[in-house]
Design a protein around this motif. Structure first.
Motif, PDB file in Angstrom:
ATOM      1  N   MET A   1       0.828  -1.208   0.000  1.00 28.01           N
ATOM      2  CA  MET A   1       0.000   0.000   0.000  1.00 28.01           C
ATOM      3  C   MET A   1       0.857   1.251   0.000  1.00 28.01           C
ATOM      4  SD  MET A   1      -3.164  -0.475   2.591  1.00 28.01           S
ATOM      5  CE  MET A   1      -4.091  -1.971   2.526  1.00 28.01           C
ATOM      6  N   VAL A   2       0.345   2.275  -0.656  1.00 25.98           N
ATOM      7  CA  VAL A   2       1.079   3.523  -0.779  1.00 25.98           C
ATOM      8  C   VAL A   2       0.215   4.677  -0.250  1.00 25.98           C
ATOM      9  CG1 VAL A   2       2.083   5.151  -2.437  1.00 25.98           C
ATOM     10  CG2 VAL A   2       2.331   2.696  -2.814  1.00 25.98           C
ATOM     11  N   LEU A   3       0.824   5.556   0.539  1.00 24.89           N
ATOM     12  CA  LEU A   3       0.150   6.789   0.952  1.00 24.89           C
ATOM     13  C   LEU A   3       0.763   7.929   0.151  1.00 24.89           C
ATOM     14  CD1 LEU A   3      -1.575   8.674   2.730  1.00 24.89           C
ATOM     15  CD2 LEU A   3       0.178   8.467   4.510  1.00 24.89           C
ATOM     16  N   THR A   4      -0.053   8.569  -0.695  1.00 29.02           N
ATOM     17  CA  THR A   4       0.449   9.705  -1.475  1.00 29.02           C
ATOM     18  C   THR A   4      -0.003  10.995  -0.796  1.00 29.02           C
ATOM     19  OG1 THR A   4      -1.506   9.736  -2.887  1.00 29.02           O
ATOM     20  CG2 THR A   4       0.360   8.449  -3.661  1.00 29.02           C
ATOM     21  N   ILE A   5       0.880  11.991  -0.798  1.00 27.44           N
ATOM     22  CA  ILE A   5       0.576  13.278  -0.161  1.00 27.44           C
ATOM     23  C   ILE A   5       0.906  14.412  -1.133  1.00 27.44           C
ATOM     24  CG2 ILE A   5       1.159  14.854   1.727  1.00 27.44           C
ATOM     25  CD1 ILE A   5      -0.031  12.527   3.018  1.00 27.44           C
ATOM     26  N   GLY A  14      -4.237  13.864   0.712  1.00 26.58           N
ATOM     27  CA  GLY A  14      -3.593  12.556   0.726  1.00 26.58           C
ATOM     28  C   GLY A  14      -4.540  11.467   0.292  1.00 26.58           C
ATOM     29  N   ALA A  15      -3.974  10.333  -0.131  1.00 28.31           N
ATOM     30  CA  ALA A  15      -4.798   9.173  -0.477  1.00 28.31           C
ATOM     31  C   ALA A  15      -4.005   7.906  -0.239  1.00 28.31           C
ATOM     32  CB  ALA A  15      -5.252   9.237  -1.931  1.00 28.31           C
ATOM     33  N   ASP A  20      -3.902   0.232  -7.944  1.00 24.81           N
ATOM     34  CA  ASP A  20      -4.491   1.431  -8.551  1.00 24.81           C
ATOM     35  C   ASP A  20      -5.793   1.853  -7.876  1.00 24.81           C
ATOM     36  OD1 ASP A  20      -2.475   1.789 -10.327  1.00 24.81           O
ATOM     37  OD2 ASP A  20      -3.426   0.640 -11.944  1.00 24.81           O
ATOM     38  N   THR A  21      -6.155   1.182  -6.816  1.00 28.00           N
ATOM     39  CA  THR A  21      -7.435   1.462  -6.172  1.00 28.00           C
ATOM     40  C   THR A  21      -7.258   2.372  -4.961  1.00 28.00           C
ATOM     41  OG1 THR A  21      -8.112  -0.744  -6.826  1.00 28.00           O
ATOM     42  CG2 THR A  21      -9.500   0.380  -5.206  1.00 28.00           C
ATOM     43  N   VAL A  22      -8.083   3.420  -4.917  1.00 23.58           N
ATOM     44  CA  VAL A  22      -8.042   4.324  -3.774  1.00 23.58           C
ATOM     45  C   VAL A  22      -8.853   3.734  -2.630  1.00 23.58           C
ATOM     46  CG1 VAL A  22      -8.671   6.602  -2.935  1.00 23.58           C
ATOM     47  CG2 VAL A  22      -7.965   6.308  -5.290  1.00 23.58           C
ATOM     48  N   LEU A  23      -8.258   3.648  -1.466  1.00 23.44           N
ATOM     49  CA  LEU A  23      -8.993   3.151  -0.303  1.00 23.44           C
ATOM     50  C   LEU A  23      -9.616   4.301   0.477  1.00 23.44           C
ATOM     51  CD1 LEU A  23      -6.614   0.315   0.932  1.00 23.44           C
ATOM     52  CD2 LEU A  23      -8.484   0.217  -0.719  1.00 23.44           C
ATOM     53  N   GLU A  24      -8.899   5.419   0.571  1.00 26.98           N
ATOM     54  CA  GLU A  24      -9.453   6.578   1.286  1.00 26.98           C
ATOM     55  C   GLU A  24      -8.712   7.863   0.911  1.00 26.98           C
ATOM     56  OE1 GLU A  24     -10.466   5.581   5.323  1.00 26.98           O
ATOM     57  OE2 GLU A  24     -10.661   7.686   5.886  1.00 26.98           O
ATOM     58  N   PHE A  25      -9.469   8.950   0.891  1.00 23.53           N
ATOM     59  CA  PHE A  25      -8.903  10.280   0.649  1.00 23.53           C
ATOM     60  C   PHE A  25      -8.898  11.110   1.921  1.00 23.53           C
ATOM     61  CE2 PHE A  25     -10.311   9.522  -3.770  1.00 23.53           C
ATOM     62  CZ  PHE A  25      -9.106   9.787  -4.398  1.00 23.53           C
ATOM     63  N   LEU A 230      -3.387  13.115  -7.001  1.00 23.44           N
ATOM     64  CA  LEU A 230      -3.034  12.008  -6.102  1.00 23.44           C
ATOM     65  C   LEU A 230      -2.896  10.697  -6.878  1.00 23.44           C
ATOM     66  CD1 LEU A 230      -5.330  13.044  -3.143  1.00 23.44           C
ATOM     67  CD2 LEU A 230      -2.826  12.990  -3.106  1.00 23.44           C
ATOM     68  N   GLU A 231      -3.782  10.477  -7.838  1.00 21.65           N
ATOM     69  CA  GLU A 231      -3.665   9.284  -8.687  1.00 21.65           C
ATOM     70  C   GLU A 231      -2.371   9.327  -9.486  1.00 21.65           C
ATOM     71  OE1 GLU A 231      -7.141   8.996 -11.156  1.00 21.65           O
ATOM     72  OE2 GLU A 231      -8.483   8.873  -9.422  1.00 21.65           O
ATOM     73  N   SER A 232      -2.029  10.518  -9.965  1.00 21.36           N
ATOM     74  CA  SER A 232      -0.802  10.673 -10.756  1.00 21.36           C
ATOM     75  C   SER A 232       0.436  10.439  -9.908  1.00 21.36           C
ATOM     76  CB  SER A 232      -0.739  12.075 -11.377  1.00 21.36           C
ATOM     77  OG  SER A 232      -1.830  12.262 -12.238  1.00 21.36           O
ATOM     78  N   LEU A 233       0.365  10.833  -8.646  1.00 19.11           N
ATOM     79  CA  LEU A 233       1.484  10.587  -7.728  1.00 19.11           C
ATOM     80  C   LEU A 233       1.705   9.092  -7.564  1.00 19.11           C
ATOM     81  CD1 LEU A 233       1.179  13.042  -4.710  1.00 19.11           C
ATOM     82  CD2 LEU A 233       3.261  12.496  -5.967  1.00 19.11           C
ATOM     83  N   ASN A 234       0.613   8.368  -7.381  1.00 19.54           N
ATOM     84  CA  ASN A 234       0.696   6.918  -7.236  1.00 19.54           C
ATOM     85  C   ASN A 234       1.282   6.277  -8.496  1.00 19.54           C
ATOM     86  OD1 ASN A 234       0.129   4.328  -6.006  1.00 19.54           O
ATOM     87  ND2 ASN A 234      -1.639   4.187  -7.375  1.00 19.54           N
TER      88      ASN A 234
END
Ligand code: ATP
Ligand code: PAU
Ligand code: K
Length: 244
Positions: A1-5, A14-15, A20-25, A230-234
């Motif tokens: 899992m990745v936390l992007t900020i 953050g997310a 590729d699936t977002v769990l929470e924003f 945030l998606e682009s960061l991931n």
């Protein structure tokens, strides 16, 4: 899992991603940074990487604080991205714009892409079908326009967003709402029309704090994706892992 900020000019977003699936924003203020990240990491124990892009003035140390728990990665202008950067001053190009261009390149291959980020500033970023980043534009965002009118005049009040009743403003507040809101929408439609004249085929990605508001008002039909940065960061982080 990745936390992007994403440390923006006004707030922090953050997310948590599983592939590729977002769990929470999350959205929070600078002064809550450490507490919030701590909470997120506690809730999502499987986070292995903290990926940060910052245009704001938050100290690197605030994130390095977590380096015993997770791998901390700051994306900067020095990194390698999936496009060729033709900006004349690549070192001064905002990392948020770089990440948006990177996400557009990875998510929409082999086409012209225009990313419009309606945040504190509005930024326009164009990556052509051969993956050349060409540049774009920077202008004041919606709230900044209201603040600028107030801060740089003697008589204009500080207003917050309201839908203008008409483009012909018949009072001080109505004139200001018309100028700010209609001006904002006309600007963006104007830029899109200009790109349409020069490029026959391109995708438009609309993001930022005012994206949803804007999507409803533009004469050009565009879907908003508020979380594109945030998606682009991931995606850029995955790209970095696979290419470094
Ligand atoms: N709670 C809020 N605080 C600030 N701006 C908000 C809020 N809710 C909506 N907005 C709108 O979002 C815009 C700011 O966008 P955003 O939150 O993406 O900025 P930011 O955090 O500074 O990020 P960036 O620096 O990437 O633009 C403002 O013009 C404002 O109209
Ligand atoms: C334009 C902003 C402030 C938008 O967040 C940021 O991308 C930035 O600080 N850019 C540096 C200048 C440039 O992008 O050319
Ligand atoms: K922005």
């Amino acid at each position: 899992m990745v936390l992007t900020i994403d440390v923006g000019n006004t707030r922090i977003k953050g997310a948590v991603f599983e592939n590729d699936t977002v769990l929470e924003f999350f959205i929070f203020d600078k002064n809550e940074l450490q507490i919030k990240i701590k909470k997120i990491l506690k809730k999502f124990e499987k986070v292995t990487d903290l990926v940060v892009a910052s245009v704001g003035n938050v100290e690197k140390e605030s994130f390095l604080h977590f380096k015993n728990d997770v791998n901390v990665c700051f994306l900067t202008n020095e990194d390698h991205f999936p496009f060729k950067n033709n900006y004349a001053t690549p070192k001064t190009l905002g990392i948020d714009r770089i990440i948006l261009a990177s996400g557009a390149t990875l998510q929409y291959p082999k086409q012209n892409r225009l990313v419009i980020d309606a945040g504190t500033c509005i930024t326009y970023d164009f990556v052509d079908e051969n993956d050349n980043y060409l540049g774009g534009a920077i202008s004041p965002g919606l709230r900044l326009r209201y603040e600028a009118l107030h801060n740089y005049t003697a008589k204009l009040p500080l207003l917050t967003f309201e839908e203008p009743k008409s483009y012909v403003g018949n009072s001080t507040p109505e004139s200001m709402h018309s100028g700010v809101v209609n001006g904002f929408v006309y600007e963006i439609d104007g830029f899109i029309d200009q790109y349409k004249e020069d490029y026959s085929n391109f995708i438009i990605i609309l993001t930022g704090g005012d994206a949803l508001f804007l999507a409803k008002r533009l004469k050009n039909t565009i879907f908003a994706n508020s979380n594109f940065l945030l998606e682009s960061l991931n995606q850029t982080f995955q790209y970095k892992i696979n290419n470094d």
